[in-house]
Design an enzyme around this catalytic site. Structure first.
Site, PDB file in Angstrom:
ATOM      1  N   TYR A  76       0.832  -1.219   0.000  1.00 12.29           N
ATOM      2  CA  TYR A  76       0.000   0.000   0.000  1.00 12.29           C
ATOM      3  C   TYR A  76       0.867   1.270   0.000  1.00 12.29           C
ATOM      4  O   TYR A  76       0.355   2.363   0.146  1.00 12.29           O
ATOM      5  CB  TYR A  76      -0.924   0.029   1.218  1.00 12.29           C
ATOM      6  N   TYR A 107     -11.592  -0.429  -1.182  1.00 20.95           N
ATOM      7  CA  TYR A 107     -11.616  -0.041   0.226  1.00 20.95           C
ATOM      8  C   TYR A 107     -10.341   0.634   0.694  1.00 20.95           C
ATOM      9  O   TYR A 107     -10.333   1.371   1.674  1.00 20.95           O
ATOM     10  CB  TYR A 107     -11.981  -1.260   1.097  1.00 20.95           C
ATOM     11  N   ARG A 108      -9.271   0.429  -0.063  1.00 23.10           N
ATOM     12  CA  ARG A 108      -7.964   0.917   0.378  1.00 23.10           C
ATOM     13  C   ARG A 108      -7.026   0.762  -0.801  1.00 23.10           C
ATOM     14  O   ARG A 108      -7.166  -0.173  -1.586  1.00 23.10           O
ATOM     15  CB  ARG A 108      -7.525   0.017   1.536  1.00 23.10           C
TER      16      ARG A 108
HETATM   17  C1  FAD Z   1       2.026 -10.658   2.864  1.00 19.72           C
HETATM   18  C2  FAD Z   1       1.203  -9.508   3.330  1.00 19.72           C
HETATM   19  C3  FAD Z   1      -0.032  -9.748   3.881  1.00 19.72           C
HETATM   20  C4  FAD Z   1      -0.832  -8.699   4.328  1.00 19.72           C
HETATM   21  N1  FAD Z   1      -1.999  -8.993   4.930  1.00 19.72           N
HETATM   22  C5  FAD Z   1      -2.767  -8.001   5.429  1.00 19.72           C
HETATM   23  C6  FAD Z   1      -3.956  -8.298   6.121  1.00 19.72           C
HETATM   24  O1  FAD Z   1      -4.264  -9.460   6.371  1.00 19.72           O
HETATM   25  N2  FAD Z   1      -4.733  -7.274   6.558  1.00 19.72           N
HETATM   26  C7  FAD Z   1      -4.361  -5.979   6.374  1.00 19.72           C
HETATM   27  O2  FAD Z   1      -5.061  -5.082   6.813  1.00 19.72           O
HETATM   28  N3  FAD Z   1      -3.212  -5.667   5.731  1.00 19.72           N
HETATM   29  C8  FAD Z   1      -2.413  -6.634   5.260  1.00 19.72           C
HETATM   30  N4  FAD Z   1      -1.225  -6.311   4.640  1.00 19.72           N
HETATM   31  C9  FAD Z   1      -0.907  -4.903   4.395  1.00 19.72           C
HETATM   32  C10 FAD Z   1      -0.091  -4.190   5.508  1.00 19.72           C
HETATM   33  O3  FAD Z   1       1.184  -4.788   5.607  1.00 19.72           O
HETATM   34  C11 FAD Z   1      -0.788  -4.187   6.873  1.00 19.72           C
HETATM   35  O4  FAD Z   1      -2.045  -3.569   6.775  1.00 19.72           O
HETATM   36  C12 FAD Z   1       0.001  -3.450   7.954  1.00 19.72           C
HETATM   37  O5  FAD Z   1      -0.631  -3.643   9.189  1.00 19.72           O
HETATM   38  C13 FAD Z   1       0.119  -1.953   7.713  1.00 19.72           C
HETATM   39  O6  FAD Z   1       1.317  -1.478   8.233  1.00 19.72           O
HETATM   40  P1  FAD Z   1       1.461  -0.918   9.712  1.00 19.72           P
HETATM   41  O7  FAD Z   1       0.580  -1.682  10.595  1.00 19.72           O
HETATM   42  O8  FAD Z   1       2.914  -0.906  10.006  1.00 19.72           O
HETATM   43  O9  FAD Z   1       0.887   0.566   9.595  1.00 19.72           O
HETATM   44  P2  FAD Z   1       1.643   1.902   9.169  1.00 19.72           P
HETATM   45  O10 FAD Z   1       2.432   1.660   7.942  1.00 19.72           O
HETATM   46  O11 FAD Z   1       2.355   2.466  10.322  1.00 19.72           O
HETATM   47  O12 FAD Z   1       0.403   2.845   8.879  1.00 19.72           O
HETATM   48  C14 FAD Z   1      -0.450   2.679   7.786  1.00 19.72           C
HETATM   49  C15 FAD Z   1      -0.963   4.047   7.321  1.00 19.72           C
HETATM   50  O13 FAD Z   1      -1.798   4.614   8.314  1.00 19.72           O
HETATM   51  C16 FAD Z   1      -1.577   6.014   8.451  1.00 19.72           C
HETATM   52  N5  FAD Z   1      -1.042   6.271   9.795  1.00 19.72           N
HETATM   53  C17 FAD Z   1      -0.175   5.468  10.460  1.00 19.72           C
HETATM   54  N6  FAD Z   1       0.063   5.950  11.682  1.00 19.72           N
HETATM   55  C18 FAD Z   1      -0.643   7.080  11.803  1.00 19.72           C
HETATM   56  C19 FAD Z   1      -0.812   8.003  12.873  1.00 19.72           C
HETATM   57  N7  FAD Z   1      -0.198   7.820  14.039  1.00 19.72           N
HETATM   58  N8  FAD Z   1      -1.635   9.053  12.693  1.00 19.72           N
HETATM   59  C20 FAD Z   1      -2.277   9.207  11.509  1.00 19.72           C
HETATM   60  N9  FAD Z   1      -2.160   8.367  10.467  1.00 19.72           N
HETATM   61  C21 FAD Z   1      -1.358   7.307  10.607  1.00 19.72           C
HETATM   62  C22 FAD Z   1      -0.587   6.390   7.364  1.00 19.72           C
HETATM   63  O14 FAD Z   1      -1.292   6.821   6.228  1.00 19.72           O
HETATM   64  C23 FAD Z   1       0.133   5.086   7.091  1.00 19.72           C
HETATM   65  O15 FAD Z   1       0.635   5.008   5.780  1.00 19.72           O
HETATM   66  C24 FAD Z   1      -0.392  -7.349   4.170  1.00 19.72           C
HETATM   67  C25 FAD Z   1       0.861  -7.116   3.616  1.00 19.72           C
HETATM   68  C26 FAD Z   1       1.663  -8.180   3.197  1.00 19.72           C
HETATM   69  C27 FAD Z   1       2.999  -7.889   2.629  1.00 19.72           C
END
Ligand code: FAD
Lengths: 514, 109
Positions: A94, A471-472
Site C-alpha cells: 500500500y 476499500y484501500r
Molecule cells: C504478505 C502480506 C499480507 C498482508 N496482509 C494483510 C492483512 O491481512 N490485513 C491488512 O489489513 N493488511 C495486510 N497487509 C498490508 C499491511 O502490511 C498491513 O495492513 C500493515 O498492518 C500496515 O502497516 P502498519 O501496521 O505498520 O501501519 P503503518 O504503515 O504504520 O500505517 C499505515 C498508514 O496509516 C496512516 N497512519 C499510520 N500511523 C498514523 C498516525 N499515528 N496518525 C495518523 N495516520 C497514521 C498512514 O497513512 C500510514 O501510511 C499485508 C501485507 C503483506 C505484505
C-alpha cells in the site's frame, strides 16, 4: 536541485528547508532527524510499479512524545513543510513507509512504543503508535492476561495503530479492526491535542469502553485520512475462548464460490461462524507449497489447467474456505453440526480439520491467524513471481455468491490481459467481503512493471464503472480511487481538510485529500 | 515495559492519565508524558532474530541466513535497504546497536 537533500518538499526552497531541519533538530536532537541517502534508505523502498524516487522523502523525524509532535507541527506550519506520519511503517503493498508524494518529511512514530494499559477485565488495550502486535502479544503472554489479538498477516512486524488507522483487517471474530477501536488521542495540525469520545471529558474512565462520546462521532475522520496525528489508540481485545476449532473447506471449481458464499453468509450474519472467514483461491495459497516455475514457464498468466494440477498435487481446493469456531466445547460441538450440515448438502465440499490437515503449512498459518498468533508465512506470496512487486487490489463486494463470481471472473480476465495471475481471496465480513487480490509482478523487470501499472489502473477503471469501490489503495493510486467516489465526497473531505489543516501540512495526498 | 511490575505500571499509568485528563483544557498537558524510556528495547541479537527475521528466514519463506557466516556488513545493508520482496527495517525498528548485535549473532550461528 538540491545536493544536500535527496528530495525537497514541493515548492520549498533548500534554504527554507535548511531552517526547518535546523528547527526539527533543536526539538528532537540530531540523532532523530535523518536527511542523508543512507539514513533514508529504509523509507524509500516500495513494492509499487513506479520509480521509488517518486515517493522519496526529504527527511525522516523520530518523535517519541506528544509534546515533540506538537512542536513539529508548529515548525511545519511555520515553513509549510508537509509531514507523512507512519506508526510501525509496514504498509507493504500500500506504499510501505514512503510518503504519498516526493519530498514529504516522514514522521516516524515507531519509537513511541509504550503499552500504556491492558485491562484484563474490560479486555481493552491503550497503546502508542510504535507498538507492534508482537510486542503486545508478548506482553499479554507474559502477564497471563488471557486475551487474544486480531492481526493482519504481517503480524509480528506491523502494529494495531497503523493497521487500524488504514482500516485494515485480521482473521479472528475481531477481524474488522476499526469496529473494535475505542478512543484515540490525536495531535491536530494546530498543535492541540484531542481525545475522542469519552476521552474529551476530564476524569472520565470510560474512554476505552464507550466509543461514541457525545455529539458527532469523530474517530472515523482520523482513519484513512490526513486530519491529525494519532498518538494514543484504544481498542478491544477478545477474551481467549475456552476452545477453538479451525477448519478448512475445499471446493474444486471456481464457480463453486457461489455456493460457498450463499452458505457462509447466513452462518456469518447469525454468528454461528464468528470470525472473518477467508475464501482463498488456490493461487493465493499455492506459494506456501509450490513454485510457479514448476507449473508454467515463459510470459503470460498461469493457465487454468496448470492451476488445477497444482491444486491436486498440493492438496489444495480451487477455493479454500478458512474459518473457525470459538467458545466452550459444547458451543463448538453444536455449531460444528450446523456448519457440517450446511456444507454437506451439495456433496461438493471437502471439510477438513486439524485432525486431517494440522501439519499442512497453509492450514497451519491460517489457523494461527484465526487465533491471533504470529506468523509471516503469507510472505511466501512474494516467491511466486519474485522481484518484490506487489499491489493489493481491494474492491468491496456484497456477500452474495453471484457477485463474488462476477468480481473474480472480471479480475482474472483483466490480470490475464497483462500476463498476471489471479492471487485472490475474499475476506468475509457479515454482509460485505473484502475482495483482496495481490497483484504480483517482478519489479526488476521493466516490462512487468509497466504491465502491472497499466493492469492496476484498468482494474480500478473497470471496477468503478461497474459500481465496485475499492476499500484501500497504495499511494500511487490514491487520487484515482478518490475520484471514483464522486465529487461531493471529495469536496467534503477537502472542506474538512481546510478547516482542520489550513496550511496542508499533514500527509497531503492521503486518500486523495489535499 | 517487559520487566516492570504490571500492577505498578497500571497504577502509574492511571495516575499519569488522570493528571493528563485534569489538564485537558491546556495543550501543555502533553508535557507530562515524557517517559518514553519505558518503551520497548531489544535485549540482544537473538531476540531480534527470533522476533523478526526468524519468521521468514527460519522457515520456508526467505533464504536461510544462519550457518552461512554472512558478513555483518552485508546483513546491515540488507536490513536497511531491503532486498527484492524483503522490506527494509528502519533504525526506529531495529536500532543501530541492536542491528550490530543481530549481525554478529547471524554471522556466528
Ligand atoms: C504478505 C502480506 C499480507 C498482508 N496482509 C494483510 C492483512 O491481512 N490485513 C491488512 O489489513 N493488511 C495486510 N497487509 C498490508 C499491511 O502490511 C498491513 O495492513 C500493515 O498492518 C500496515 O502497516 P502498519 O501496521 O505498520 O501501519 P503503518 O504503515 O504504520 O500505517 C499505515 C498508514 O496509516 C496512516 N497512519 C499510520 N500511523 C498514523 C498516525 N499515528 N496518525 C495518523 N495516520 C497514521 C498512514 O497513512 C500510514 O501510511 C499485508 C501485507 C503483506 C505484505
Amino acid at each position: 536541485m538540491s545536493n544536500k537533500y535527496i528530495a525537497l518538499p514541493k515548492g520549498i526552497s533548500e534554504k527554507t528547508f535548511d531552517s526547518a531541519i535546523a528547527d526539527f533538530r533543536s526539538v528532537l536532537g540530531d540523532a532523530a532527524v535523518f536527511t542523508s541517502a543512507q539514513q533514508l534508505a529504509p523509507y524509500i523502498k516500495t513494492m509499487m510499479p513506479v520509480p521509488d524516487s517518486d515517493h522519496a522523502p526529504s527527511a525522516a523525524l523520530m518523535a517519541t512524545t506528544v509534546e515533540e509532535i506538537q512542536k513539529i507541527v508548529g515548525i511545519c506550519n511555520r515553513y509549510k513543510v508537509p509531514i507523512w506520519t507512519i506508526s510501525t511503517g509496514k504498509n507493504l503493498g500500500y506504499g510501505s513507509a514512503a510518503p504519498a508524494e516526493r519530498g514529504q518529511v516522514v514522521l516516524d512514530l515507531k519509537r513511541m512504543n509504550r503499552i500504556l494499559e491492558v485491562d484484563k477485565d474490560l479486555a481493552y488495550a491503550l497503546v502508542e503508535p510504535g507498538v507492534t502486535y508482537k510486542q503486545l502479544y508478548d506482553y499479554i503472554a507474559e502477564h497471563k492476561l488471557g486475551l487474544w489479538l486480531s492481526m493482519p498477516a504481517p503480524s509480528a512486524i506491523a502494529g494495531p495503530v497503523g493497521n487500524t488507522l488504514d482500516r485494515g483487517v485480521g482473521y479472528t471474530p475481531y477481524g474488522e479492526h476499526f469496529l473494535f477501536a475505542c478512543g484515540m488521542e490525536v495531535v491536530l495540525a494546530n498543535g492541540e491535542v484531542l481525545r475522542t469520545g469519552m476521552g474529551s471529558m476530564p476524569n472520565s474512565n470510560t474512554w476505552q469502553v464507550f466509543k461514541w462520546g457525545y455529539g458527532p462521532y469523530l474517530d472515523g475522520i482520523f482513519t484513512q485520512s490526513n486530519y491529525g496525528i494519532v498518538t494514543k489508540f484504544g481498542f478491544w481485545l477478545m477474551p481467549a475462548p475456552p476452545a477453538f476449532k479451525p477448519f478448512v473447506i475445499q471446493y474444486e471449481n471456481e464457480e463453486d464460490i457461489v455456493e460457498i458464499v450463499e452458505i457462509i453468509r447466513p452462518l456469518r450474519i447469525s454468528g454461528v461462524i464468528p470470525n472473518a472467514v477467508v475464501i482463498a483461491h488456490a493461487l493465493y495459497e499455492a506459494p506456501v507449497k509450490a513454485r510457479r516455475s514448476d507449473y508454467v514457464t515463459g510470459p503470460g498468466s498461469i493457465p487454468d489447467a496448470a492451476v488445477r494440477k497444482l491444486a491436486k498435487d498440493h492438496h489444495l481446493g480451487i477455493w479454500n474456505v478458512y474459518a473457525a469456531l470459538y467458545g466452550t466445547q459444547e458451543q463448538i460441538d453444536l455449531n460444528w453440526k450446523i456448519v457440517t450440515q450446511a456444507f454437506g448438502k451439495s456433496g461438493k465440499a471437502k471439510i477438513l480439520t486439524e485432525r486431517e490437515v494440522g501439519d499442512d503449512p497453509a492450514f497451519k498459518y491460517r489457523a494461527a491467524l484465526m487465533r491471533g498468533d504470529m506468523t509471516l508465512q503469507e510472505f511466501s506470496l512474494y516467491n511466486w513471481r519474485g522481484g518484490g512487486g506487489s499491489m493489493w487490489f481491494a474492491p468491496v463486494s456484497q456477500a452474495r455468491g453471484s457477485e463474488t463470481l462476477k468480481q473474480m471472473a472480471l479480475t482474472k480476465q483483466i490480470l490475464a490481459k497483462y500476463g498476471l495471475d489471479y492471487s485472490g481471496e475474499f475476506i468475509v465480513g457479515m454482509r460485505d467481503m473484502h475482495h483482496i487480490v495481490d497483484v504480483l509482478y517482478d519489479k526488476t523487470d521493466p516490462g512487468q512493471v509497466k504491465a502491472a501499472y497499466q493492469c492496476f489502473d484498468e482494474l480500478l477503471t473497470i471496477f468503478s464503472a461497474q459500481g465496485y469501490g475499492t476499500y484501500r489503495v497504495n499511494t500511487a493510486f490514491m487520487d484515482k480511487v478518490a475520484e471514483t467516489y464522486g465529487p461531493v465526497q471529495r469536496q467534503v473531505h477537502k472542506t474538512l481538510k481546510k478547516a482542520l489543516d489550513p496550511n496542508g501540512i499533514l500527509a497531503p495526498g492521503k486518500s486523495g485529500i489535499r | 515495559m517487559r520487566k516492570t511490575n504490571p500492577v505498578r505500571t497500571v497504577t502509574a499509568l492511571m495516575l499519569s492519565m488522570s493528571v493528563a485528563a485534569a489538564m485537558m483544557a491546556d495543550i501543555a498537558c502533553a508535557a507530562a508524558e515524557t517517559n518514553a524510556d519505558k518503551g520497548f528495547r531489544w535485549r540482544d541479537g537473538v531476540e531480534v532474530y527470533s522476533k523478526v527475521c526468524g519468521y521468514c528466514h527460519g522457515g520456508q519463506v526467505g533464504p536461510r541466513i544462519l550457518g552461512r557466516e554472512l558478513p555483518p556488513e552485508y546483513i546491515r545493508a540488507i536490513v536497511r535497504n531491503g532486498s527484492r520482496a524483503m522490506p527494509p527495517f528502519r533504525p526506529s525498528e531495529i536500532d543501530d546497536e541492536s542491528l550490530a548485535k543481530l549481525a554478529e549473532y547471524i554471522q556466528r550461528n
